[in-house]
Design an enzyme around this catalytic site. Structure first.
Site, PDB file in Angstrom:
ATOM      1  N   ASP A  48       0.791  -1.244   0.000  1.00  0.00           N
ATOM      2  CA  ASP A  48       0.000   0.000   0.000  1.00  0.00           C
ATOM      3  C   ASP A  48       0.822   1.293   0.000  1.00  0.00           C
ATOM      4  O   ASP A  48       1.764   1.423   0.796  1.00  0.00           O
ATOM      5  CB  ASP A  48      -0.876   0.078   1.245  1.00  0.00           C
ATOM      6  CG  ASP A  48      -1.759  -1.126   1.465  1.00  0.00           C
ATOM      7  OD1 ASP A  48      -1.725  -2.049   0.651  1.00  0.00           O
ATOM      8  OD2 ASP A  48      -2.463  -1.144   2.481  1.00  0.00           O
ATOM      9  N   SER A 109      -0.601   0.412   7.267  1.00  0.00           N
ATOM     10  CA  SER A 109      -0.944   1.580   6.437  1.00  0.00           C
ATOM     11  C   SER A 109      -1.562   2.735   7.216  1.00  0.00           C
ATOM     12  O   SER A 109      -2.211   2.541   8.242  1.00  0.00           O
ATOM     13  CB  SER A 109      -1.907   1.157   5.329  1.00  0.00           C
ATOM     14  OG  SER A 109      -1.197   0.414   4.380  1.00  0.00           O
TER      15      SER A 109
END
Lengths: 567, 567
Positions: A48, A109
């Site tokens: 990500d 993330s």
């Protein structure tokens, strides 16, 4: 276990912030198969994009990313890698931004905001307001996922954990991916978080970035799959112009064309200047398998997000676009730019690249536009435009052009690329005779992008008139991964409305494509749909031949085809 | 034009009601490649199932279908073909039920109800109340689509148009597929209709089947694609039992387990006995390309359908299941049975079968069940069970069984089918070591169903532990259609929850499959997901060898595999 022992050996180095030299754009370390326009880490695993923000003082774009540098597979300790760019095309690796506290954990993330007014109290006057970067991230441990804050006193290169961490802890192992934005009307920070396996996007508000209050939950929308990930809100500009060519015949040419369905009162309201978009990733469980990124267009009032409709839409209809995040800030102030991970969890760890694994998508600029998905409707649609700065070290060479050429079976068009680099873009505009729609003949034309060293390897893009859909075929490869990985879907199709209705039975379509070694991004009709897909040819077998052909007389006219090779 | 001239030549014969003899199950006319368990017309083109109803007097099931008998492509005049069955597995062609008034028009899709109480006034006492069939269909002309009623005085074989047709006309070319059900509480008939390109399901009510009042519109839900088609409401029984083995660990074993998300009040309400399901087809524009059938679970109060959630779900996650319709009535009274067209508009006209083109799915029985899509949620899910009566002319021969066999790379399992027929079913239960989920190893096992005459042709089904998903690969064929049609997606994946959690790191899965010449229906975990896909081997190259193998030690144990060949 092997992976983990390497991690322990190197972990002392990691905290220094940079253990790879940042010279990946140096031609002396040129690696033939590495994408040039799509960000890759020097080596190791990435997924990500995280913490995207724009530093308005130094005019630098920051990209962080989930990073496991010790292996081509995902692993822990998982870091935030860091890269910077002045033009959103050329990126320089800047080391590890921060690490999780323990080796068997991860800095999962999250996002970064610029705390201009020092609402957090983390900064003193010595830190320029435009560089007051505050990071929000999920601390993943075997026991739970909690939300952490770290702040940077040097413009985003090094970070200090907030002493009051965690800022959010609901005793869950599935509670992650904080994305923070500023809500002007309520003068509050807004944080969205995935309560992943409950299928909830939790929406929190704060005045100071550390104390958060739960305001609402957006749940059970769209494709749900196994779990939700990486939610994010953004206020996206609405482009109000609508070409009369694109308008269904029963609607008038006006800035106020607006589908009744968007508001309850059913009136043709004027379009607002912006709408809120909620981005939401799902993995696994995408219709194409594995990962997918969806979006919802609606209103956000500071506490609740309400989509205009209950429809399900995808940010990208290819197989390799996941965990999208929008930048906090942009050079223009109101632009919504963002990046996704250009892979899919079904096979991302097994793709044949080395020593790097996975890349980011191109940066895209998003607007909301009206479009006509069929002759009777005008709908709002999120439009994607790629950001590419090719003025710098990449030279833009126009190599091949065709204008107004009617395709005939007897006259296929072919072009041999000189000194293929594997990096090029193309523009295509064609018209199709609409009387072949819903006919009995399978009437297509195709473009074969063949390898220079081995022309039996090719990527095929085409359009067929009866199904009125584009197709992509990435299966013609000798690479064992492509032949053997059962999740590497060969054939994909893309439905898109005509770009222009030229006459009652003649429609035109536009396609813009970027090939970058092993990534293909296709933008249909100026970005009303995008399909991003990985493909793999044998080593250094770059596209060296382009063949455009049909088996059918006079159905298709190439209005424009322009191929530009990049080095 | 060629097709059309044949139509004109034969049209006088058509109205006689039967111009093909109904002996397609006679072995003397056996056609090697024709499906045996899935309905096909004697020859020509078929698409949507229409007018499904059960005659409780004669205990006969009626299936009508969109029929163009003159060609293997869709064309007009388009008829309602007709077939009947006593057991929902063996069908007899019964001729053309009715025809459109003109040659360049179509009797498009629709439904049939039994007007037991003669609310329409079409019947007199001589017609048994259980056989008072009233058909609703769309009259398609180049000018518009309007809704017509026809009624049958002979139990569904011949129909008389209502003198007051059309019963609905909104001056639209995109207004079709009436499906009528009875709503007990309001004592009204309910008709759903697709206002296709406005993305609306229009809901009408009536007391007499001919005078209809618009009550509401259900719009902009789910995947929208190019247009909506074939909406339909059904009241589906809820199965309240939930095995403790299937329960997430944090939830109790109770009939009342119920996700908070279904009702606003967030309480663990008792489940009702039924819920309403809205079925809705979209074409083109499915995520996999072309056609797809979605469904919504919710409440219907006689005027409005309100889904419990805004999620998007698919009735079948394969590529070949479209235009689903539920039967009016069932032998059991409350069962919801239905049939779909087992093809996809992207390639349905080009599949290599002759002289028939397209088949129906098996009849499925639907229930709503609770299931756990991940460890933290319990959701409602529409469950599909195939109806197969194999007692009659098809002989059930158990051919191959495996119990409790740990898969080892050194010991692949193989079985040669004696006298392959191309028609068989199998049951599979296996366990997987969950510690390989989110690992770095690509750990799969697969079952290859190889051709008897040419074993290089095979269909592959497998499961991989890291992605925790099933895969289907139908691309290994020498048939040019399979190799060349760019929309014939080779590889598909299916995410499904474990059937049972045997221990903390051991999950079990179940698969039931039916191969029927060129159609494969796969039911995962007793039907919580289904994937229906066409596949094509060379002529008479039926599955003759089954190979089960893995490259990984001791991850997979085949608890049960049972193959039963059918003739």
């Amino acid at each position: 276990m092997k992976v983990f022992s390497i991690a322990l050996t190197l972990s002392s180095v990691v905290f220094a912030g940079s253990f790879y030299s940042s010279n990946e754009t140096d031609t002396s370390t040129y690696e033939a198969n590495r994408p040039h326009l799509h960000y890759t880490a020097p080596s190791g695993w990435i997924n990500d994009p995280n913490g995207l923000w724009y530093d308005a003082k130094d005019q630098i774009w920051h990209l962080y990313f989930q990073y496991y540098p010790y292996s081509e597979y995902w692993g822990e300790p998982l870091y935030w890698g860091h890269s910077v760019s002045e033009d959103l095309t050329h990126w320089n690796y800047s080391g590890i931004a921060f690490s999780p506290p323990k080796n068997n954990t991860g800095a999962f993330s999250g996002s970064i905001v610029v705390d201009h007014n020092n609402t957090s109290g983390f900064f003193n006057d010595s830190i320029d307001p435009r560089q007051r970067a505050v990071a929000f991230w999920t601390y993943n441990t075997p026991e739970d996922q909690t939300q952490f804050v770290s702040y940077s006193l040097d413009g985003g290169y090094n970070f200090t954990p907030y002493s009051g961490n965690p800022i959010l802890n609901i005793s869950s192992t599935q509670h992650r991916d904080p994305k923070v934005v500023w809500h002007e009307e309520s003068q509050k920070w807004i944080l969205t978080l995935a309560h992943s396996q409950k299928y909830e996007v939790l929406i929190y508000s704060s005045k100071n970035l550390t104390s958060w209050q739960l305001e609402s939950s957006f749940s059970h929308h769209g494709i749900m799959g196994y779990q939700y990930e990486c939610p994010g809100l953004a206020r996206v500009p609405i482009v109000k112009t609508f070409h009369s060519d694109e308008l269904p015949s029963n609607l008038t040419d006006s800035d106020e064309v607006w589908s009744n369905s968007f508001f309850d009162n059913g009136t043709n309201s004027s379009l607002p200047d912006t709408a809120w978009v909620l981005f939401l990733s799902v993995n696994p469980g995408a219709p194409l398998g594995g990962s997918v990124n969806q979006y919802f267009i609606g209103d956000f009032n500071g506490t609740h997000f309400v989509p205009y409709t209950s429809q399900t839409r995808f940010l990208d209809v290819g197989k390799d676009f996941y965990a999208f995040q929008a930048f906090f800030n942009s050079a223009g102030g109101t632009d919504v730019l963002g990046i996704a991970w250009a892979s899919n969890w079904e096979y991302g760890q097994y793709v044949p690249t080395t020593p790097w694994k996975s890349s980011m998508s191109l940066v895209r600029n998003f607007t909301i536009r009206q479009y006509a998905p069929n002759p009777e409707s005008v709908e709002l649609n999120l439009n994607s435009e790629p950001i590419l700065n090719l003025d710098g070290q990449l030279k833009n060479e126009t190599s091949f052009k065709i204008y107004n050429q009617t395709l005939l079976p007897s006259k296929p068009l072919s072009y041999n690329v000189s000194k293929p680099t594997g990096v090029f873009e193309f523009d295509l505009t064609f018209t199709v005779d609409d009387s072949y729609y819903n006919n009995t003949i399978f009437a297509d034309f195709s473009i074969l992008f063949r390898g220079s060293r081995d022309r039996e390897e090719y990527l095929k893009i085409g359009y067929e008139a009866n199904a009125a859909s584009f197709y992509i075929d990435r299966g013609h490869s000798k690479v064992s991964f492509v032949k053997e990985n059962p999740y590497f879907t060969d054939r994909l199709s893309v439905l898109n409305e005509p770009y222009e209705m030229i006459s009652s039975n003649l429609s035109s379509y536009k396609v813009y494509g970027v090939f970058d070694k092993n990534i293909l991004e296709l933008y249909f009709n100026d970005g009303s749909e995008v399909s991003t897909n990985l493909f793999f040819f044998s080593d250094r077998n770059f596209v060296g031949e382009i063949d455009i052909s049909t088996k059918h007389d006079k159905i298709f006219i190439i209005r424009n085809f322009e191929f530009r090779q990049l080095r």
